[in-house]
Design a protein around this motif. Structure first.
Motif, PDB file in Angstrom:
ATOM      1  N   GLU A   1       1.726 -45.910  46.104  1.00 22.34           N
ATOM      2  CA  GLU A   1       1.138 -45.672  44.795  1.00 22.34           C
ATOM      3  C   GLU A   1       1.043 -44.192  44.472  1.00 22.34           C
ATOM      4  O   GLU A   1       1.227 -43.766  43.326  1.00 22.34           O
ATOM      5  CB  GLU A   1      -0.269 -46.282  44.765  1.00 22.34           C
ATOM      6  CG  GLU A   1      -0.512 -47.087  43.538  1.00 22.34           C
ATOM      7  CD  GLU A   1      -1.890 -47.727  43.562  1.00 22.34           C
ATOM      8  OE1 GLU A   1      -2.079 -48.646  42.795  1.00 22.34           O
ATOM      9  OE2 GLU A   1      -2.773 -47.282  44.335  1.00 22.34           O
TER      10      GLU A   1
ATOM     11  N   ALA B   1     -13.374 -38.483  58.520  1.00 19.68           N
ATOM     12  CA  ALA B   1     -12.291 -37.996  57.650  1.00 19.68           C
ATOM     13  C   ALA B   1     -11.617 -36.820  58.350  1.00 19.68           C
ATOM     14  O   ALA B   1     -12.280 -36.078  59.058  1.00 19.68           O
ATOM     15  CB  ALA B   1     -12.859 -37.537  56.304  1.00 19.68           C
ATOM     16  N   PRO B   2     -10.310 -36.602  58.156  1.00 18.57           N
ATOM     17  CA  PRO B   2      -9.379 -37.447  57.405  1.00 18.57           C
ATOM     18  C   PRO B   2      -9.044 -38.726  58.157  1.00 18.57           C
ATOM     19  O   PRO B   2      -9.334 -38.835  59.346  1.00 18.57           O
ATOM     20  CB  PRO B   2      -8.143 -36.552  57.279  1.00 18.57           C
ATOM     21  CG  PRO B   2      -8.191 -35.683  58.506  1.00 18.57           C
ATOM     22  CD  PRO B   2      -9.643 -35.437  58.750  1.00 18.57           C
ATOM     23  N   ALA B   3      -8.428 -39.661  57.457  1.00 25.39           N
ATOM     24  CA  ALA B   3      -8.133 -40.967  58.039  1.00 25.39           C
ATOM     25  C   ALA B   3      -6.758 -41.429  57.572  1.00 25.39           C
ATOM     26  O   ALA B   3      -6.242 -40.936  56.576  1.00 25.39           O
ATOM     27  CB  ALA B   3      -9.205 -41.968  57.607  1.00 25.39           C
ATOM     28  N   PRO B   4      -6.156 -42.365  58.301  1.00 29.84           N
ATOM     29  CA  PRO B   4      -4.861 -42.896  57.847  1.00 29.84           C
ATOM     30  C   PRO B   4      -5.014 -43.588  56.488  1.00 29.84           C
ATOM     31  O   PRO B   4      -6.099 -44.049  56.136  1.00 29.84           O
ATOM     32  CB  PRO B   4      -4.499 -43.916  58.926  1.00 29.84           C
ATOM     33  CG  PRO B   4      -5.314 -43.531  60.118  1.00 29.84           C
ATOM     34  CD  PRO B   4      -6.583 -42.946  59.570  1.00 29.84           C
ATOM     35  N   ILE B   5      -3.940 -43.605  55.727  1.00 30.77           N
ATOM     36  CA  ILE B   5      -3.947 -44.344  54.467  1.00 30.77           C
ATOM     37  C   ILE B   5      -3.071 -45.573  54.616  1.00 30.77           C
ATOM     38  O   ILE B   5      -2.282 -45.679  55.558  1.00 30.77           O
ATOM     39  CB  ILE B   5      -3.452 -43.476  53.285  1.00 30.77           C
ATOM     40  CG1 ILE B   5      -2.067 -42.900  53.557  1.00 30.77           C
ATOM     41  CG2 ILE B   5      -4.445 -42.363  53.000  1.00 30.77           C
ATOM     42  CD1 ILE B   5      -1.463 -42.147  52.366  1.00 30.77           C
TER      43      ILE B   5
ATOM     44  N   VAL C   1      -1.761 -32.110  46.867  1.00 31.88           N
ATOM     45  CA  VAL C   1      -2.209 -33.422  46.393  1.00 31.88           C
ATOM     46  C   VAL C   1      -1.067 -34.066  45.606  1.00 31.88           C
ATOM     47  O   VAL C   1      -0.659 -33.521  44.574  1.00 31.88           O
ATOM     48  CB  VAL C   1      -3.438 -33.289  45.459  1.00 31.88           C
ATOM     49  CG1 VAL C   1      -3.952 -34.669  45.055  1.00 31.88           C
ATOM     50  CG2 VAL C   1      -4.528 -32.451  46.096  1.00 31.88           C
ATOM     51  N   PRO C   2      -0.549 -35.194  46.067  1.00 32.54           N
ATOM     52  CA  PRO C   2       0.523 -35.834  45.299  1.00 32.54           C
ATOM     53  C   PRO C   2       0.001 -36.312  43.936  1.00 32.54           C
ATOM     54  O   PRO C   2      -1.109 -36.822  43.839  1.00 32.54           O
ATOM     55  CB  PRO C   2       0.940 -37.029  46.178  1.00 32.54           C
ATOM     56  CG  PRO C   2      -0.211 -37.275  47.094  1.00 32.54           C
ATOM     57  CD  PRO C   2      -0.892 -35.949  47.292  1.00 32.54           C
TER      58      PRO C   2
ATOM     59  N   GLN D   1      -1.376 -47.356  49.427  1.00 31.65           N
ATOM     60  CA  GLN D   1      -1.841 -46.082  48.889  1.00 31.65           C
ATOM     61  C   GLN D   1      -0.710 -45.068  48.857  1.00 31.65           C
ATOM     62  O   GLN D   1      -0.526 -44.342  47.894  1.00 31.65           O
ATOM     63  CB  GLN D   1      -2.992 -45.526  49.746  1.00 31.65           C
ATOM     64  CG  GLN D   1      -4.334 -46.202  49.513  1.00 31.65           C
ATOM     65  CD  GLN D   1      -5.410 -45.596  50.408  1.00 31.65           C
ATOM     66  OE1 GLN D   1      -5.318 -45.679  51.629  1.00 31.65           O
ATOM     67  NE2 GLN D   1      -6.409 -44.990  49.804  1.00 31.65           N
ATOM     68  N   ARG D   2       0.067 -45.065  49.947  1.00 36.38           N
ATOM     69  CA  ARG D   2       1.166 -44.112  50.048  1.00 36.38           C
ATOM     70  C   ARG D   2       2.199 -44.347  48.951  1.00 36.38           C
ATOM     71  O   ARG D   2       2.650 -43.418  48.287  1.00 36.38           O
ATOM     72  CB  ARG D   2       1.813 -44.239  51.431  1.00 36.38           C
ATOM     73  CG  ARG D   2       2.871 -43.202  51.687  1.00 36.38           C
ATOM     74  CD  ARG D   2       3.446 -43.302  53.100  1.00 36.38           C
ATOM     75  NE  ARG D   2       4.533 -42.359  53.212  1.00 36.38           N
ATOM     76  CZ  ARG D   2       4.445 -41.155  53.785  1.00 36.38           C
ATOM     77  NH1 ARG D   2       3.300 -40.784  54.324  1.00 36.38           N
ATOM     78  NH2 ARG D   2       5.473 -40.344  53.812  1.00 36.38           N
TER      79      ARG D   2
ATOM     80  N   VAL E   1       4.235 -40.493  47.101  1.00 39.72           N
ATOM     81  CA  VAL E   1       4.554 -39.485  48.105  1.00 39.72           C
ATOM     82  C   VAL E   1       6.047 -39.466  48.420  1.00 39.72           C
ATOM     83  O   VAL E   1       6.630 -38.417  48.662  1.00 39.72           O
ATOM     84  CB  VAL E   1       3.745 -39.771  49.397  1.00 39.72           C
ATOM     85  CG1 VAL E   1       4.198 -38.864  50.521  1.00 39.72           C
ATOM     86  CG2 VAL E   1       2.265 -39.637  49.133  1.00 39.72           C
ATOM     87  N   ASP E   2       6.647 -40.649  48.434  1.00 37.31           N
ATOM     88  CA  ASP E   2       8.041 -40.752  48.867  1.00 37.31           C
ATOM     89  C   ASP E   2       8.994 -40.923  47.699  1.00 37.31           C
ATOM     90  O   ASP E   2      10.109 -41.424  47.862  1.00 37.31           O
ATOM     91  CB  ASP E   2       8.174 -41.923  49.850  1.00 37.31           C
ATOM     92  CG  ASP E   2       7.282 -41.699  51.061  1.00 37.31           C
ATOM     93  OD1 ASP E   2       7.322 -40.592  51.610  1.00 37.31           O
ATOM     94  OD2 ASP E   2       6.533 -42.620  51.424  1.00 37.31           O
TER      95      ASP E   2
END
Lengths: 589, 589
Positions: free
Chosen positions: B579, B568-572, B180-181, B576-577, B582-583
């Protein structure tokens, strides 16, 4: 078991018996070549007497011992009335060190009675030592008892305990989701649930009728307030019920919980409408342990020439005995108000002889001054604080001042308990009021509770034509100014749910994509249902009279969601990252 | 409540009373212009009679009704003895449709008695309908009862229920973590726990002495077997105990659970060593519902000239009545063995007159043939299967054949229960044996249970010099060939833990970085402790006699961790990514 008895259970009746105890060296005293060890286990303390100096020599605080010996009466005059085991001592014949202990970063002995102040960072980093202290251990034990009590009430009413998924789809509770990459579905992510809301509603559609769960929930919020990224809710849902049924059950749970600390809560618990709570207490979480309600003065000052009071709202709250405060204290109140985003806090003092003081007084007409004590409720010797401006903001300031006054003037005792249900909240609020809200749709209106709360029956036909006036079929329970729980009667009809989504600016396509499964479920005979969720950490914080939910969580996070004990979160390896599919790019055609 | 009575509670004693029921239209029959509705709620079914055709007209299956009417005796000859409410019916005076239902994707009426077969995909997608069926609903209700029973036993023993974190640091249980990021700690990730292992040990160090939790746990595994990405353990840990104490408690939990289905389990439950389980049953999860143990024949064939049997291991298992099987069935057994990765399954048949048949027989000497029935335990009319090769592989094949034979020859009844503790497992196994293992260190040895399992006392001094011979202080409980739970006495001494890490190839620095908090905790007076965890989904699958853990989970995932209900799961979204951090790239100096 390595022991025959627990340390705290020994009494005079055991005298003459040979017992084996296990536990920690809570304290050691030496007297005439004899070591007296307070041996502690979870049941309490027993005094162990070690006459063999060689055996006693290495024993230090928090060593783990297994002691065999005979229970004896303490010598005349040496009994300790403050200790349940104070009549006896164990004369050790065999002492085995089960484990040694390095010198401690802080003392944990019960002899300190929790008096020693330890920094929070040290406590969390060495939580396994902190939990040996009486206070932290008692908090966790009370929490376990509270779980038992709640379950007993719910079992009596034939609730079914059901676990709902935590690797799931984003549920729209108005906060940010924690996300989990799904390795087996690259490019897709699970969300950790902010609550089991949709699943518990689906269980009602599934005919389970009465569901509960102590549910772990997750919100990725900024942790400025006393919040944790993961928290626990006592989550309850019932079919074929009305608001009265859920409230009655909620009151039973609360009443039984408070019996754990020997408090009888009179039921039914008082109710107040959201509108009255805002008007009288400037808060949707009114603290009713004391009176001193807000007085509205806009009408009184309708024709005032004092520019500061020429506003849509003017109100006041009394500061008992405030007339005698030195000027610098009033200055401090100005700073307090400014720290809350207000311009300041106007005030008037009422001297014992009835004369008005403070900078505001001279701006008022004689008539305004003459009637002011009567309308504000000020007694000679009191001060009165004023707020004027936009209604919501001014009320919030007065509400906060009211609570601050109560604390500063010792109006609250540790044993005061005031419970209240706040009912009839608005269904919608203007979008963007709360910067932490994650708004679902694209509209001027968003849900006050959440999108699945039913309008009150009398607003079912009109809520979309007049969103501002619509009231929700919801209820929050507040204790001592803290929101402990809340719930609502839910929407169970597909068309009503669709109209709510429309008001919130969630288009048909988006609604179908995000909540299609719920809308579909409603089409297949969903029963009327409603429920309540208690913020379990908050409930326990109240029950234990501690000042943070961190005190009732076994392994809480510190600020920003960091765990000083395990040093989580932590960087991951490139291999983990690759395997989790975080950077998956779909191949192009 | 919207109702005065539950449907299933009505009896002849209610005749003459006016009642209000709520529930679903389970079935509708029409007879002479009168509608007979089976109204279903969670308590059962009551027959409602609607004489007003206009009222009855729109009512279809799974409509939700509120019905008021008088309880009446059914007319002579119309009583239904199969229904608890079969003596009465409710003559409706008022019928309100609380919700309509669209035509269903599959039927849920109790009248079908679960006979209708519905595809799993449809069941999961419409789980809220599936749960209206008697079987699935009963499974969840039994699960709730099982929770109650387990807690009752643990409460009696003064266990403390404690919640441990789920946003935590990777715990090394030998499988892959879900990650979990952590937005507020960019570049860092939480791991979802594979078990509360380290936290429960820390609670013991903290002096809680008796802990339990129904703990959600997570493993990111390939879901080829009947596994779920999230699952539940009944997790128990105790201080100052020995193996006998944990086993006794475990047996009490199991015995009380099986009483829920009216099965008395004789205690103490049988025990078998890991070595015997492998030797006699070819499995560490032996199914003891039937005998027919494996016979070792390496000695018998020590001087054989038959090349196939010139191996480190030769063993056999009897197929009762197998002599009369047609050749194509033996061919099918060859295919079965090949599908398990074996070359085949040698066999000999024993005709009623004692003559041996099958391709192997002619390769044996007269002496070998003459003694074969006696040593393998074959009776006239039986067949015997042989496996030869590496010991572990051959035993596993014979063990699987033994179970398969029992099923094919109907040696197992639905009401058979066989429990066994498997004890004295090896402490270590060679690295790389299980492709799903995530090995912690860099060594030829990895832990069989996990890195925190204590060696048996008699191996404490030698386990690092002779890892192969060291036995673990661990115990697994097996029911009908299914591992329901397992546990161990843990290491509580820092130096022992460090030596274990060394054997596993975890260097000092790595150990300190990953498990420093545990090693530190052990330095401050950790008590001896041990525990057990039950795979709660697996326990419930056994109790409900269902064929998958998906049957005892409210909202299970299908293959690859996908939830057909919520998708679920689903694309974000890119927002969201971004925030979630993740990167995140740390800025360079």
């Amino acid at each position: 078991m390595l022991r025959t008895h627990t340390a705290g259970s020994l009494r005079a009746a055991h005298i003459g018996q040979t017992v084996t105890l296990t536990g920690w060296v809570d304290r050691r005293r030496d007297h005439g070549g004899v070591a007296f060890i307070d041996l502690r286990d979870s049941s309490g303390i027993a005094q162990v007497v070690i006459r063999d100096e060689e055996v006693a020599h290495p024993l230090r605080s928090e060593f783990v011992l297994k002691v065999t010996g005979e229970v004896s009466e303490r010598p005349e005059g040496n009994a300790n009335e403050n200790l349940p085991t104070g009549d006896i001592e164990v004369i050790a014949t065999d002492v085995e060190v089960l484990n040694a202990s390095a010198p401690l970063p802080f003392q944990v002995s019960t002899a300190l009675d929790g008096q020693e102040t330890v920094g929070e960072e040290a406590r969390l980093k060495h939580r396994y030592l902190d939990l040996r202290r009486p206070g932290p251990a008692a908090a966790l034990r009370l929490r376990s008892k509270a779980n038992q009590v709640a379950r007993r009430v719910l079992d009596e009413h034939e609730f079914v305990e059901i676990e709902t998924p935590t690797l799931t789809r984003s549920t729209p509770e108005g906060a940010r989701d924690f996300l989990v990459p799904a390795r087996l579905n690259p490019g897709s992510w699970y969300a950790l649930p902010q609550s089991p809301q949709l699943f518990k509603q689906l269980l009602m559609v599934g005919g389970m009728e009465r569901y509960y769960q102590l549910a772990r929930s997750y919100r990725d919020e900024d942790f400025r307030a006393d919040r944790q990224p993961e928290f626990t809710q006592l989550d309850i849902e019932m079919s074929f019920v009305d608001q009265e049924d859920v409230i009655a059950l909620g009151e039973q749970v609360v009443a039984e919980l408070w019996k754990l600390i020997d408090v009888e809560i009179p039921t039914p618990i008082e109710r107040i409408t959201f509108a009255d709570a805002m008007r009288l207490y400037g808060s949707d979480k009114p603290d009713l342990r004391f009176g001193n309600t807000i007085v509205e003065l806009a009408e009184y000052f309708a024709d005032t020439s004092f520019r500061v009071f020429q506003q849509e709202y003017v109100g006041s709250v009394v500061m008992p005995g405030g007339a005698s405060l030195p000027r610098r204290q009033f200055d401090a109140w100005q700073d307090w108000a400014k720290s809350r985003g207000a311009r300041g806090l106007a005030y008037v003092t009422f001297a014992e002889d009835g004369t008005l003081g403070g900078p505001v007084a001279k701006n008022l007409t004689d008539t305004e001054r003459d009637g002011l004590a009567a309308i504000t409720g000020a007694q000679p010797g009191d001060a009165v604080f004023f707020a004027a401006g936009k209604t919501n903001e001014a009320r919030a300031l007065l509400g906060a001042a009211r609570v601050e006054i109560a604390h500063r003037t010792d109006q609250i005792s540790d044993d005061d308990w005031a419970f209240v249900w706040v009912v009839d909240a608005p269904l919608f609020k203007p979008t963007g009021e709360d910067p932490e809200d994650v708004d679902l749709g694209n509209s001027a209106w968003t849900a006050v509770h959440h999108a699945f709360t039913s309008p009150k029956p009398e607003h079912l036909d009109t809520f979309d034509k007049d969103p501002e006036s619509a009231l929700s079929y919801a209820y929050d329970i507040v204790c001592n100014g803290v929101e402990m729980g809340g719930g609502s009667i839910r929407i169970h009809q597909r068309d009503v749910q669709e109209r709510i989504f429309q008001v919130m600016g969630i288009g048909e396509e988006e609604a179908q994509e995000k909540f299609g499964f719920l809308l579909d479920a409603f089409a297949f005979g969903a029963p009327p249902h409603g429920g309540i969720a208690f913020g379990w950490d908050r409930v326990l914080q109240l029950l234990t009279k501690t000042d943070s939910i961190r005190e009732v969580i076994a392994f809480p996070k510190s600020g920003n969601g960091y765990d000083p004990l395990t040093a989580a979160p932590a960087p991951i390896t490139p291999e983990q990252r690759a395997e989790a599919g975080v950077d998956y790019e779909p191949e192009e055609d």
